[in-house]
Design an enzyme around this catalytic site. Structure first.
Site, PDB file in Angstrom:
ATOM      1  N   LYS A  72       1.238   4.049  -2.994  1.00 56.40           N
ATOM      2  CA  LYS A  72       0.667   5.676  -2.685  1.00 56.40           C
ATOM      3  C   LYS A  72       2.011   6.526  -2.953  1.00 56.40           C
ATOM      4  O   LYS A  72       1.654   7.484  -3.384  1.00 56.40           O
ATOM      5  CB  LYS A  72       0.079   5.596  -1.435  1.00 56.40           C
ATOM      6  CG  LYS A  72      -1.359   4.890  -1.096  1.00 56.40           C
ATOM      7  CD  LYS A  72      -2.271   5.387  -2.325  1.00 56.40           C
ATOM      8  CE  LYS A  72      -3.813   4.892  -2.135  1.00 56.40           C
ATOM      9  NZ  LYS A  72      -4.630   5.203  -3.151  1.00 56.40           N
ATOM     10  N   TYR A  96       0.767  -1.181   0.135  1.00 59.33           N
ATOM     11  CA  TYR A  96      -0.148  -0.145  -0.007  1.00 59.33           C
ATOM     12  C   TYR A  96       0.815   1.319  -0.091  1.00 59.33           C
ATOM     13  O   TYR A  96       0.541   2.266  -0.818  1.00 59.33           O
ATOM     14  CB  TYR A  96      -0.975   0.133   1.147  1.00 59.33           C
ATOM     15  CG  TYR A  96      -1.984   1.072   1.208  1.00 59.33           C
ATOM     16  CD1 TYR A  96      -3.196   0.984   0.419  1.00 59.33           C
ATOM     17  CD2 TYR A  96      -1.814   2.467   1.878  1.00 59.33           C
ATOM     18  CE1 TYR A  96      -4.261   1.918   0.440  1.00 59.33           C
ATOM     19  CE2 TYR A  96      -2.826   3.195   1.966  1.00 59.33           C
ATOM     20  CZ  TYR A  96      -3.932   3.138   1.124  1.00 59.33           C
ATOM     21  OH  TYR A  96      -4.603   4.061   1.258  1.00 59.33           O
TER      22      TYR A  96
END
Length: 364
Positions: free
Chosen positions: A212, A208
């Site tokens: 991002k 993640y």
């Protein structure tokens, strides 16, 4: 020679000034815009759909969850009276599925084009990267990178298609910080959904975090050149927001702190979508707090009602980064520019000859 310092690029990228959050915007400015949202069936994506449909936008929701998407669209139509809200099944990790979404969105648009694309689809969950299984096996099993596929590959697909469709928007004009948002309906706007994980490390979530961080890099790269296609690009970086995507373990870690609210994410996103004067900007959305700016320029948490205090949930993380970058970045860029200046035109010409030779297959 042109010196490509951060300072020298400010004018070239045609970025609007840092956002003054005290300047109001009108959510009604989204009226008549056709907005495509990936992952809009739940979370703050669903908040976007409800708010923009209420204010007269044409909204096309693409999501892998057909049941939630259908229910949301029916509810929004009933609550708002806006029948220009549509659901299209879409798996953002599948290229053809996204191609079909964009084609369907353009066909459903009353004017045949798309004004804003919101790359919102994202997932979180248990990350196998730091938790390999089968340690007694001869070799580790292939890990599942679904989080990376959705949050990065899916966003890249969305971005690629957005840059194809936005410039084809009938009646749209090139982006401009001097535009009049109350009068400008046809737009060319891409809103990326990053995260606080775009700016800071999130423990035990390497996929993640990597995805991002990559979305932030995508934003910073594209905003330097998007004005050539007349496209404005902005970035939203929510902190932990109280939605189903925040897992139980994450909530345990966050216990005692505070999470952001969906309505503040919707507010920030609506400012970006509605106000066509905002180009190349980012906002972090966190819990609503009261702060006061010190003489040093830093912010300090204060009690509500404190003289000089400001209540806010929004922060701009990249306000002056083309002008005032990190100390290391500034120093290394100055060194590299000094090398370029020292070599002069002779060095440039020599490198150009080498580059042409390399392209022709003459390599040393």
């Amino acid at each position: 020679m042109t010196s490509y310092t951060p300072e020298g690029m400010v004018d070239a990228i045609r970025q609007s000034p840092p956002i003054d959050l005290s300047i109001p915007y009108d959510a009604a400015w989204v009226k008549g815009k056709t907005i495509l949202i990936t992952g809009g069936a739940s979370g703050f994506g669903a908040g976007f759909v409800r708010h923009w449909a209420k204010n007269g936008a044409v909204v096309i929701v693409g999501d892998i969850n057909t049941e939630k998407g259908d229910v949301l669209v029916r509810e929004v139509k009933q609550q708002t009276g806006n029948n220009n809200v549509h659901f299209v099944h879409c798996d953002v990790t599948d290229w053809q599925s996204q191609v079909n979404l964009f084609k369907e969105a353009a066909s459903l648009s009353p004017h045949g084009g798309i004004d804003t694309v919101v790359a919102n689809a994202g997932i979180a969950g248990n990350d196998p990267t730091q938790q390999p299984t089968g340690l007694d096996a001869a070799e580790p099993p292939r890990p599942a990178f679904k989080i990376l596929d959705v949050n990065l590959a899916g966003v890249m697909y969305t971005t690629h298609l957005a840059y194809y469709w936005l410039v084809k928007n009938p009646g749209s004009e090139r982006c401009s910080m001097d535009s009049k948002p109350g009068e400008r309906v046809r737009d060319r706007h891409l809103l990326l959904l990053g995260s606080i994980a775009s700016l800071a490390p999130i423990a035990i979530q390497p996929q993640y975090n990597a995805a991002k961080h990559a979305v932030l890099g995508l934003f910073r790269s594209l905003r330097a050149t998007s004005h050539y296609q007349g496209i404005r690009i902005n970035l939203l970086c929510p902190y932990f927001i109280d939605t189903p995507i925040v897992t139980a373990p994450a909530r345990i870690v966050l216990a005692g702190g505070a999470m952001g609210k969906v309505e503040d994410v919707v507010d920030a996103a609506t400012r970006f979508v509605a106000d066509s004067r905002i180009l190349g900007r980012a906002l972090v959305v966190g819990p609503k707090v009261t702060v006061k700016q010190l003489d040093t320029g830093e912010w300090s948490l204060v009690s509500k009602g404190t003289p000089g205090g400001t209540e806010t949930a929004l922060w701009e993380p990249c306000a002056d980064d083309w002008e005032e970058v990190d100390a290391f970045d500034r120093n290394i860029i100055k060194i590299l520019n000094s090398v370029q200046a020292a070599r002069g035109w002779i060095g440039w010409a020599a490198d150009l000859v080498k580059a042409v030779g390399h392209g022709l297959g003459y390599r040393r």
